[in-house]
Design a protein around this motif. Structure first.
Motif, PDB file in Angstrom:
ATOM      1  N   UNK A 145      33.892 -19.186  13.136  1.00  0.00           N
ATOM      2  CA  UNK A 145      34.680 -20.205  12.448  1.00  0.00           C
ATOM      3  C   UNK A 145      34.339 -20.259  10.962  1.00  0.00           C
ATOM      4  N   UNK A 146      33.067 -20.014  10.632  1.00  0.00           N
ATOM      5  CA  UNK A 146      32.699 -19.967   9.220  1.00  0.00           C
ATOM      6  C   UNK A 146      33.386 -18.826   8.500  1.00  0.00           C
ATOM      7  N   UNK A 147      33.477 -17.676   9.168  1.00  0.00           N
ATOM      8  CA  UNK A 147      34.195 -16.536   8.602  1.00  0.00           C
ATOM      9  C   UNK A 147      35.678 -16.877   8.437  1.00  0.00           C
ATOM     10  N   UNK A 148      36.248 -17.561   9.422  1.00  0.00           N
ATOM     11  CA  UNK A 148      37.634 -18.013   9.325  1.00  0.00           C
ATOM     12  C   UNK A 148      37.800 -18.942   8.113  1.00  0.00           C
TER      13      UNK A 148
ATOM     14  N   UNK B  75      42.085  -8.135   2.912  1.00  0.00           N
ATOM     15  CA  UNK B  75      41.964  -6.722   3.263  1.00  0.00           C
ATOM     16  C   UNK B  75      40.896  -6.511   4.339  1.00  0.00           C
ATOM     17  N   UNK B  76      39.736  -7.161   4.186  1.00  0.00           N
ATOM     18  CA  UNK B  76      38.669  -6.996   5.174  1.00  0.00           C
ATOM     19  C   UNK B  76      39.071  -7.568   6.523  1.00  0.00           C
ATOM     20  N   UNK B  77      39.651  -8.779   6.523  1.00  0.00           N
ATOM     21  CA  UNK B  77      40.069  -9.384   7.791  1.00  0.00           C
ATOM     22  C   UNK B  77      41.152  -8.543   8.458  1.00  0.00           C
ATOM     23  N   UNK B  78      42.078  -7.983   7.661  1.00  0.00           N
ATOM     24  CA  UNK B  78      43.110  -7.118   8.221  1.00  0.00           C
ATOM     25  C   UNK B  78      42.533  -5.861   8.854  1.00  0.00           C
ATOM     26  N   UNK B  79      41.588  -5.235   8.164  1.00  0.00           N
ATOM     27  CA  UNK B  79      40.947  -4.036   8.699  1.00  0.00           C
ATOM     28  C   UNK B  79      40.099  -4.355   9.935  1.00  0.00           C
ATOM     29  N   UNK B  80      39.395  -5.498   9.891  1.00  0.00           N
ATOM     30  CA  UNK B  80      38.567  -5.891  11.035  1.00  0.00           C
ATOM     31  C   UNK B  80      39.410  -6.183  12.261  1.00  0.00           C
ATOM     32  N   UNK B  81      40.631  -6.670  12.050  1.00  0.00           N
ATOM     33  CA  UNK B  81      41.539  -6.941  13.161  1.00  0.00           C
ATOM     34  C   UNK B  81      42.193  -5.657  13.661  1.00  0.00           C
TER      35      UNK B  81
ATOM     36  N   UNK C 142      37.585 -10.137  13.260  1.00  0.00           N
ATOM     37  CA  UNK C 142      38.752  -9.825  14.088  1.00  0.00           C
ATOM     38  C   UNK C 142      39.438 -11.148  14.419  1.00  0.00           C
ATOM     39  N   UNK C 143      40.610 -11.370  13.846  1.00  0.00           N
ATOM     40  CA  UNK C 143      41.266 -12.666  13.994  1.00  0.00           C
ATOM     41  C   UNK C 143      41.591 -12.981  15.447  1.00  0.00           C
ATOM     42  N   UNK C 144      41.833 -11.956  16.245  1.00  0.00           N
ATOM     43  CA  UNK C 144      42.073 -12.195  17.679  1.00  0.00           C
ATOM     44  C   UNK C 144      40.804 -12.689  18.364  1.00  0.00           C
ATOM     45  N   UNK C 145      39.676 -12.122  17.979  1.00  0.00           N
ATOM     46  CA  UNK C 145      38.401 -12.532  18.572  1.00  0.00           C
ATOM     47  C   UNK C 145      38.040 -13.945  18.145  1.00  0.00           C
ATOM     48  N   UNK C 146      38.302 -14.265  16.888  1.00  0.00           N
ATOM     49  CA  UNK C 146      38.028 -15.619  16.402  1.00  0.00           C
ATOM     50  C   UNK C 146      38.816 -16.630  17.225  1.00  0.00           C
ATOM     51  N   UNK C 147      40.078 -16.341  17.454  1.00  0.00           N
ATOM     52  CA  UNK C 147      40.933 -17.245  18.225  1.00  0.00           C
ATOM     53  C   UNK C 147      40.457 -17.348  19.669  1.00  0.00           C
ATOM     54  N   UNK C 148      39.989 -16.231  20.216  1.00  0.00           N
ATOM     55  CA  UNK C 148      39.658 -16.172  21.643  1.00  0.00           C
ATOM     56  C   UNK C 148      38.283 -16.742  21.960  1.00  0.00           C
ATOM     57  N   UNK C 149      37.297 -16.525  21.064  1.00  0.00           N
ATOM     58  CA  UNK C 149      35.916 -16.793  21.445  1.00  0.00           C
ATOM     59  C   UNK C 149      35.266 -17.979  20.723  1.00  0.00           C
ATOM     60  N   UNK C 150      35.906 -18.514  19.721  1.00  0.00           N
ATOM     61  CA  UNK C 150      35.236 -19.585  18.986  1.00  0.00           C
ATOM     62  C   UNK C 150      35.314 -20.931  19.692  1.00  0.00           C
TER      63      UNK C 150
END
Length: 399
Positions: free
Chosen positions: A374-377, A263-269, A82-90
């Motif tokens: 961050x590794x996923x990013x 596609x996966x990152x979009x769906x996860x977000x 979830x790109x929002x979560x990556x930005x918020x919690x990393x």
């Protein structure tokens, strides 16, 4: 002549799963193995058994891992992207990760400027190594396909990559023990652990990978979603490849791994509760990545690479050295903690699995989630950055 023949399918699959299981067991059983990380043990075992003549250096089984296992592992590991979560919690690791990413980009430019004219297919080589050292080995594979690099160079590059990556991870693990480095950076987690030393004996990796409640519904959903994502991505990539789009646009949106990641990152977000709520996806993806680490340890003879392709070792070494140097210098300037910098550098070089393994092995539990995120990013951005680096840097400095 090897003990297990290249066409002995059952024996080779048994070897891959058995050594992956041994690596995981050692990591969760012994502190020294936890510090080294199971990924490096898997990779090292592949190198060892191949060079001892136990397993072949090429086989259709290994091709199956590249063709089917790796594409499946990518979405399973990205269900929490979830790109929002990556930005918020990393947190601070996210910023430090981009320092290391800058180090990889600058290191690739320097290595290509110094050695590019002596290395064939330098565009593909620069894309593979920069992709690997921003995201991970799956990005290396993606770039090798995108630039259609010859198999011999792919294999030689993999061995050079893996040999130096193992050395680099050992260096990252040892750096906190260097007094000079320790004095230059804040080390709150190390200080906390040293103060509490002797209060517990549990292996950190064993504690982290404890038993989880995973249902049949979870496993079926994880595999079904991953297969659907891979299938749609493969079909889209084929359609784009057969279209009349410009080559640059085809390269950007027509690569299988780029589409799987996007596609996966979009769906996860878009649907974070559904995908992140599927238990067991991380475990399945990690197991598949362990199989991949065993496979990438056996593509070529170390002696052959040292004899025939030492320049690739030098090329990769320059990138790794600049990555670490830029990370430490910028980290010092921005007053980052040493633990954060080392985990961030690990995340760029090895991806979320090795970065999280390092944090777990060191007992830096507060950095495990940021390391994974961050590794996923890194997986998300590495293939795109690698593609542009290979296209423009390789063309400018290469022949």
């Amino acid at each position: 002549m090897t003990l297990i023949k290249p066409d002995d399918t059952w024996a080779l699959w048994a070897f891959l799963f058995a050594w992956a299981a041994v690596s995981i067991h050692l990591e969760q059983r012994y502190r020294w193995a936890s510090a080294v990380s199971g990924c490096i043990l898997a990779l090292g075992g592949g190198l060892l058994f191949a060079n001892l003549g136990v397993v072949p250096i090429a086989s259709p089984v290994y091709d199956s891992v590249w063709t089917y296992v790796v594409p499946m592992a990518v979405p399973l590991l990205l269900f929490t992207a979830d790109l929002r979560k990556i930005w918020r919690e990393s947190g601070r690791v996210f910023g430090a990760f981009h320092m290391s990413t800058l180090g990889t980009v600058l290191g690739t430019i320097l290595a290509t400027a110094l050695l590019g004219r002596r290395i064939p297919e330098i565009g593909g080589i620069s894309a593979m190594f920069s992709g690997s050292y921003i995201g991970g080995s799956v990005n290396y594979v993606a770039m090798s396909e995108a630039f259609r690099v010859s198999p011999g160079l792919i294999n030689a590059g993999l061995v050079a990559d893996n040999l130096l990556m193992a050395v680099f991870f050992g260096l990252l693990t040892a750096l906190p023990s260097v007094v000079f480095i320790r004095r230059k950076y804040p080390t709150p987690l190390l200080d906390q652990l040293e103060a509490a030393q002797g209060s517990g004996t549990d292996n950190p990796a064993s504690s982290y990978w404890g038993r989880n409640e995973i249902s049949l519904k979870d496993l079926s959903a994880a595999l079904a979603c991953a297969l659907l994502i891979v299938t749609v991505s493969v079909k889209l990539a084929a359609a784009v490849g057969a279209s009349g789009l410009p080559p640059l646009l085809k390269g950007l949106i027509g690569q299988k791994y780029l589409l799987i990641t996007a596609l996966t990152a979009g769906l996860a977000t878009a649907f974070p509760r559904f995908l992140s709520g599927i238990r067991g996806a991380r475990e399945l993806g990690t197991l598949l990545i362990y199989l991949f680490f065993v496979v990438i340890g056996v593509p070529a003879s170390i002696s052959n690479v040292l004899r025939e392709s030492p320049i690739l070792l030098a090329y990769a070494a320059i990138i790794l050295a600049v990555n670490l140097l830029v990370t430490l210098l910028l980290g010092k300037w921005t007053r980052q903690d040493l633990e954060v910098l080392l985990v961030a550098s690990n995340a760029t070089i090895g991806g979320p699995t090795t970065a999280a393994a390092m944090a777990i092995g060191k007992g830096w539990n507060s950095l495990v989630l940021p390391a994974l995120l961050t590794g996923v990013w890194g997986y998300v951005i590495a293939s795109y950055l690698g593609y542009y680096i290979g296209t423009y840097v390789g063309a400018f400095f290469g022949r």
